[in-house]
Design a protein around this motif. Sequence first.
Motif, short mmCIF file in Angstrom:
data_model
loop_
_atom_site.label_atom_id
_atom_site.label_comp_id
_atom_site.label_asym_id
_atom_site.label_seq_id
_atom_site.Cartn_x
_atom_site.Cartn_y
_atom_site.Cartn_z
N MET A 1 0.85 -1.19 0.00
CA MET A 1 0.00 0.00 0.00
C MET A 1 0.88 1.23 0.00
SD MET A 1 -2.86 1.10 2.76
CE MET A 1 -3.73 2.65 2.59
N ALA A 2 0.68 2.13 -0.95
CA ALA A 2 1.51 3.34 -1.07
C ALA A 2 1.02 4.40 -0.10
CB ALA A 2 1.46 3.85 -2.52
N LEU A 3 1.98 5.09 0.53
CA LEU A 3 1.66 6.18 1.48
C LEU A 3 1.92 7.51 0.80
CD1 LEU A 3 3.27 4.72 4.74
CD2 LEU A 3 0.89 4.67 4.03
N ASP A 4 1.07 8.47 1.15
CA ASP A 4 1.21 9.83 0.60
C ASP A 4 2.29 10.56 1.38
OD1 ASP A 4 1.01 12.23 -0.59
OD2 ASP A 4 -1.04 12.69 0.10
N PRO A 5 3.38 10.95 0.74
CA PRO A 5 4.45 11.62 1.50
C PRO A 5 4.04 13.00 1.98
CG PRO A 5 4.89 11.65 -0.87
CD PRO A 5 3.69 10.78 -0.68
N HIS A 6 3.03 13.58 1.41
CA HIS A 6 2.60 14.93 1.82
C HIS A 6 1.52 14.90 2.90
CE1 HIS A 6 4.87 16.63 -1.51
NE2 HIS A 6 4.32 15.72 -2.34
N ALA A 7 1.09 13.72 3.34
CA ALA A 7 0.01 13.64 4.34
C ALA A 7 0.38 14.30 5.66
CB ALA A 7 -0.39 12.18 4.55
N PRO A 8 1.55 14.02 6.26
CA PRO A 8 1.87 14.71 7.53
C PRO A 8 1.92 16.22 7.39
CG PRO A 8 3.31 12.84 7.17
CD PRO A 8 2.58 13.04 5.88
N GLU A 9 2.47 16.67 6.29
CA GLU A 9 2.53 18.12 6.09
C GLU A 9 1.13 18.72 5.97
OE1 GLU A 9 4.48 21.32 2.95
OE2 GLU A 9 4.84 19.17 2.74
N THR A 10 0.23 18.03 5.27
CA THR A 10 -1.15 18.53 5.13
C THR A 10 -1.86 18.55 6.48
OG1 THR A 10 -1.23 17.62 2.89
CG2 THR A 10 -3.33 18.15 3.94
N THR A 12 -0.47 18.79 9.43
CA THR A 12 0.10 19.85 10.27
C THR A 12 -0.44 21.21 9.86
OG1 THR A 12 2.12 18.55 10.51
CG2 THR A 12 2.25 20.91 11.03
N ARG A 13 -0.56 21.44 8.57
CA ARG A 13 -1.11 22.72 8.11
C ARG A 13 -2.57 22.87 8.53
NH1 ARG A 13 0.72 22.42 3.52
NH2 ARG A 13 -1.05 21.49 2.39
N ARG A 14 -3.36 21.78 8.48
CA ARG A 14 -4.76 21.85 8.89
C ARG A 14 -4.86 22.14 10.39
NH1 ARG A 14 -6.03 17.02 7.92
NH2 ARG A 14 -6.43 17.30 5.69
N GLN A 15 -4.01 21.49 11.18
CA GLN A 15 -4.04 21.74 12.63
C GLN A 15 -3.63 23.17 12.93
OE1 GLN A 15 -1.47 18.79 14.32
NE2 GLN A 15 -2.95 17.09 14.04
N ARG A 16 -2.69 23.70 12.16
CA ARG A 16 -2.27 25.08 12.40
C ARG A 16 -3.38 26.07 12.04
NH1 ARG A 16 2.18 24.50 10.17
NH2 ARG A 16 1.66 25.24 8.07
N LEU A 17 -4.20 25.76 11.03
CA LEU A 17 -5.30 26.64 10.67
C LEU A 17 -6.44 26.56 11.69
CD1 LEU A 17 -5.45 26.05 6.80
CD2 LEU A 17 -4.59 28.08 8.00
N LEU A 18 -6.67 25.37 12.26
CA LEU A 18 -7.77 25.20 13.20
C LEU A 18 -7.42 25.61 14.62
CD1 LEU A 18 -9.22 21.75 12.04
CD2 LEU A 18 -10.11 24.03 11.56
N ALA A 19 -6.14 25.79 14.91
CA ALA A 19 -5.73 26.11 16.29
C ALA A 19 -6.35 27.41 16.79
CB ALA A 19 -4.19 26.16 16.38
N PRO A 20 -6.36 28.53 16.00
CA PRO A 20 -6.98 29.77 16.53
C PRO A 20 -8.47 29.59 16.82
CG PRO A 20 -5.60 30.25 14.63
CD PRO A 20 -5.72 28.77 14.69
N TRP A 21 -9.16 28.83 16.00
CA TRP A 21 -10.60 28.61 16.25
C TRP A 21 -10.83 27.80 17.51
CZ3 TRP A 21 -13.89 31.46 13.66
CH2 TRP A 21 -13.51 31.99 12.42
N ARG A 22 -9.95 26.80 17.71
CA ARG A 22 -10.09 26.00 18.93
C ARG A 22 -9.85 26.85 20.17
NH1 ARG A 22 -6.73 20.53 17.10
NH2 ARG A 22 -8.32 19.76 15.60
N ARG A 23 -8.83 27.69 20.11
CA ARG A 23 -8.56 28.57 21.26
C ARG A 23 -9.73 29.53 21.49
NH1 ARG A 23 -3.31 28.72 19.02
NH2 ARG A 23 -3.78 30.72 18.05
N LEU A 24 -10.33 30.04 20.40
CA LEU A 24 -11.46 30.96 20.54
C LEU A 24 -12.66 30.27 21.19
CD1 LEU A 24 -12.61 33.78 19.93
CD2 LEU A 24 -13.33 32.93 17.69
#
Length: 867
Positions: A1-10, A12-24
């Motif tokens: 099964m092939a793994l997407d090498p960009h999955a961890p980066e994606t 991390t970027r999603r968590q970084r975008l959602l972090a301000p909303w979670r704090r709010l």
Amino acid sequence: MALDPHAPETRTRRQRLLAPWRRLVATWWFRQSPSRQDRLATLGPLISVLLFLAAIISAFWYLRNEEIERETESVKRDTEIAQQQIRLRLIENQEQLVRIAREVVTRQIDAHEFSAQAQAFARERPELTHVTWLSAKRERRSSVGAAGLAADGLMSADGTDPSMPVANQSNAAALAFDAAKERRQPVYSGPFSDANGTTVFQLHIPLIDRGGFGGVLIAEYTVEALLRYYVPSEVSTRHSIAVLDASRDQVVSSTVTPMPGQVLRRASLVHDVPLAPALNGLVLRGQGWRTSIGLINNALFWLVLALAGMTVWMLLGTWRHMRRRTQIQNALTLETNFRRAMENSMLTGMRAMDMDTRITYVNPAFCAMTGFSEADLVGRTPPYPFWPADRREENARLLQQELQGKSPSGGVEVKIARKDGSAFDARVYVSPLVDTRGKQTGWMTSMTNITEAKRVRDQLSASHERFTTVLEGLDAAVSVLSVTPPELLFANRSYRLWFGADPAGHALLAGGQLMGTTSRRGGLDDGADEVDDYSGLPSEALTDMGSDPREVYVESLAMWFDVRARYLQWTDGRLAQMLIATDITMRRAAEAQAALQADKAQVTSRLMTMGEMASSVAHELNQPLTAITNYCNGMVSRVRADSIDKEALMAALTKTAKQAERAGQIIHRIRNFVKRSEPQRQPAHAADIVEDAVELAGIELRRRNVAIHTYVAQRLPQMMVDPILIEQVLMNLLKNAAEAIDNASLPTSRRHIELRVVPKHSAELGGQIEFSVTDMGPGLPDEVIARMYEAFFSTKADGLGIGLGLCRSIVESHQGRIKAENLYNGSLVVGCRFAFTIPVTITPEHLRQDPNPGAASSAQRTEPTTP
């Protein structure tokens, strides 16, 4: 099964975008109170269940609508297929008939050959009942029936066949024949029933021979055969196809035949199209029925709805229970905080004791009063530290008396010692403490500092003494009488001196205005019925209401009093009336003397007027007296000479008598004008007053060579006035105007005065009669107009200054007004106008102006005479 090498980066970027909303969201959540968090936590499942129920209902609704749309499209498609099949068949038949008609017109075939072709044509078309050739005169040339057989009995002209287009009829066949003849093109007739009762319609194809109408070919269709043979079987299997009349209420034919006596259920899916290309009003309708059950009859839907409703009900019950508990908890917290805040903010000291008189609680106010802290007082037993050392036995006795319930209801006044050694006066109230089971557990004591209250009470007593001393020293009588019952509450020295201590003097001064009491003498009731004490008014409104000053004459004292009254709330809460009566006997005597002087001033003014006119009056009287002397001397001479007859003597004596009467009238008018009499109001006419005034003023006007123009309006109402006083005002105004004109040495064109009397009406003053005197003199300066009514002010070197002031007093005594104004031509003064009004009752008839003022009987014109 092939793994997407960009999955961890994606990720991390999603968590970084959602972090301000979670704090709010976290910040908002923790800012809420615990009770609000509980409510939101309870409402969350409720909202989720409601959203789930809404989603289920929406899904059911969406699927049902999708099915209905599919079935509707199927009905529409099958109806259009049936329409297309029928349309193609009708067009094909029409083309074949047009070809045959063309051969008939070109005479390629005769009636026999037409019958052969028509038989072949009808044999292949079962929807036709017959094909007929008619001439232009509606005569049958040839006719072929169904299945291609000859039918000589068809299309008879005897009027029994509805398929025959008989002339001068309005059936469908005749209308179609006329339309084809007129339009010169194929025409479909409307539907009708033939001789067999079958619903049919006809196609009329005109035969045009060299531009002329040569007849028609008629092809008659049955509606039932068209549906039977040309609606595809797969269409009639799926849906019902019917033909309706133009009103769409009656089914002409249908692919579904109901059982006898049974009515077909109305279709839920319907699609209508016209029966093309006939377009004769027939409608082709496709009908379909839904096969699936409705949303309301779906058991699964109701099961889901019931489960969701039960879940919502349970969540609502849980939420209501939690809200009730939260409300009770909040109410308990608020009650505790309220009681604590009330105890801490009270100025009254609170002290709780158990059954052994041990202090168990003190509030901050008690500690602030005594100066002892809570630790110093809680747990202490008598003698308490706030008892003065010299009063411990007395305070202990008072405490035992209070605990036994023998203390007065108004509390006990004691002396309390502060921690710093100072003392203050206090009032103490003691009440038992009872628990929820009704058992007494101790005592509650409330203590109030009354030191300041005692000081204020002493000051009020001293102030009351000073106030009483001031009232006793007044020269006016001051009395206060209660409304119910009538009792004299206060009377100062002057009242007691004049009326004693009897409330009858108050009632005499009040003039019977005391509300809630009847006429009383000596404080006794006269037997009249009782009435409402306050006449329906609250006592607060009466205390705010004063009364106008009144002047009352007390006959027993021969004194006049100026009485002022008002209602007030007495110290015990009763409504009372206060009167202040001031002795004004001397003032009334002075006013009476002033009135007498005013009357004398009026007579003096008239005497002065006659004095100023003495030379003119003497000249006026000299003329009739001279004429009398001349007539008498002439008669004596002629009698001595015996040269007079009886008629001449009678004529001379008549003239002498007229002159003597004239002199007597002049003297009589002057005597009435100057004689002294009491003012007397009586009905008077303005015309009579003006006539007398002009007659007297005419002597002065002729002496000064001044003309007067007089206009008195007709239909004037009567006035209630003193005619002599109004005549005096007019005389004064006319004389002043003549003097102003004469002193200014004006030319003859300006030596005239205008006197007008007209009715007026205004919203402010009502009806009134206006007297105006207008001259063409030099006018009056502004400072003179401002001061002209002042006493003893005059513009004449020898004037006394009482003329215009007296005129104003006379007019105002008749409730009228007087005014003066200059007349201008641009900025140049060209005269002066004095006017005064007398109030009367004016009607619309009085306000109607005279049609010809110059010819009115009340209009006068006096021209000057040379002296």
